[in-house]
Design an enzyme around this catalytic site. Structure first.
Site, PDB file in Angstrom:
ATOM      1  N   THR A   2       0.850  -1.183   0.000  1.00  0.00           N
ATOM      2  CA  THR A   2       0.000   0.000   0.000  1.00  0.00           C
ATOM      3  C   THR A   2       0.891   1.240   0.000  1.00  0.00           C
ATOM      4  O   THR A   2       2.096   1.125  -0.177  1.00  0.00           O
ATOM      5  CB  THR A   2      -0.936  -0.007   1.230  1.00  0.00           C
ATOM      6  OG1 THR A   2      -0.131  -0.086   2.407  1.00  0.00           O
ATOM      7  CG2 THR A   2      -1.912  -1.174   1.173  1.00  0.00           C
ATOM      8  N   VAL A  15       0.749   4.395   2.323  1.00  0.00           N
ATOM      9  CA  VAL A  15       1.161   5.038   3.571  1.00  0.00           C
ATOM     10  C   VAL A  15       2.020   4.090   4.410  1.00  0.00           C
ATOM     11  O   VAL A  15       3.004   4.506   5.031  1.00  0.00           O
ATOM     12  CB  VAL A  15      -0.073   5.515   4.381  1.00  0.00           C
ATOM     13  CG1 VAL A  15       0.345   6.103   5.727  1.00  0.00           C
ATOM     14  CG2 VAL A  15      -0.878   6.527   3.577  1.00  0.00           C
ATOM     15  N   CYS A  16       1.670   2.814   4.414  1.00  0.00           N
ATOM     16  CA  CYS A  16       2.336   1.830   5.284  1.00  0.00           C
ATOM     17  C   CYS A  16       3.863   1.803   5.131  1.00  0.00           C
ATOM     18  O   CYS A  16       4.568   1.792   6.145  1.00  0.00           O
ATOM     19  CB  CYS A  16       1.759   0.439   5.056  1.00  0.00           C
ATOM     20  SG  CYS A  16      -0.015   0.336   5.375  1.00  0.00           S
ATOM     21  N   PRO A  17       4.402   1.795   3.907  1.00  0.00           N
ATOM     22  CA  PRO A  17       5.866   1.728   3.834  1.00  0.00           C
ATOM     23  C   PRO A  17       6.554   2.947   4.435  1.00  0.00           C
ATOM     24  O   PRO A  17       7.659   2.830   4.968  1.00  0.00           O
ATOM     25  CB  PRO A  17       6.161   1.587   2.345  1.00  0.00           C
ATOM     26  CG  PRO A  17       4.932   2.020   1.641  1.00  0.00           C
ATOM     27  CD  PRO A  17       3.785   1.770   2.584  1.00  0.00           C
TER      28      PRO A  17
END
Length: 180
Positions: free
Chosen positions: A48, A50-52
């Site tokens: 996804t 935002v997650c990284p």
């Protein structure tokens, strides 16, 4: 949802770490880091947007957490193979060298009370857990807003003083001393 003062629930979940070999049924339990502070942070899904940014942000501070006798543990409801593939696909994530919980059954996420009712994935939850496995801090963000890993580190510093810390307190500043 669990809250401050609650014990971290017992768990035994799949975990993935590194990119040297395919996952091989590695597990992580609530007992693996007894006696240490734990920073347990969850993201909604691998692959996804935002997650990284959060994973890399926490990974960049891994040594700072270790300097405070705290272990960094990430997690989502993806499988260990999905975690492995995501790490292999992005060199920034490959460098985020800490365990990633692969809670694909959602058992731990549900026990913590952090599953979004509509999306069925973990919210952006961060738990600071003391050496006795007692939750000392929780933050929860919605699915579309990333966290500030430096703020987690600041709060850990404040908790470890075992003193009264004012708003925006940072390591090295005076703590509050009530008049006797």
């Amino acid at each position: 949802m669990l809250t401050v003062g609650d014990k971290l629930p017992e768990f035994n979940v799949p975990v993935q770490q590194g990119t040297d070999a395919l996952p091989n049924d590695e597990r992580l339990t609530d007992k693996d880091f007894d006696g240490k502070w734990k920073i347990l942070f969850w993201w909604p899904k691998d692959f996804t947007f935002v997650c990284p940014t959060e994973i890399v942000g926490y990974g960049d501070l891994k040594d700072d957490f270790e300097d405070r006798d705290a272990v960094l543990i990430g997690g989502s409801m993806d499988t260990d193979f999905v975690h492995f593939a995501w790490r292999k696909s992005d060199e920034r994530l490959a460098k985020a060298d800490f365990p990633w919980i692969a809670d694909n059954k959602g058992e731990l996420a549900h026990a913590l009370g952090i599953v979004d009712k509509n999306a069925g994935v973990a919210l952006r939850a961060t738990f600071i857990v003391d050496p006795d496995n007692v939750i000392q801090h929780i933050t929860i963000n919605g699915l579309n807003v990333g966290r500030n890993p430096k703020e987690t580190l600041r709060i850990l510093d404040a908790l470890q003083t075992d003193e009264l810390c004012p708003c925006n307190w940072e390591e090295g500043q005076d703590v509050l001393k009530p008049a006797a």
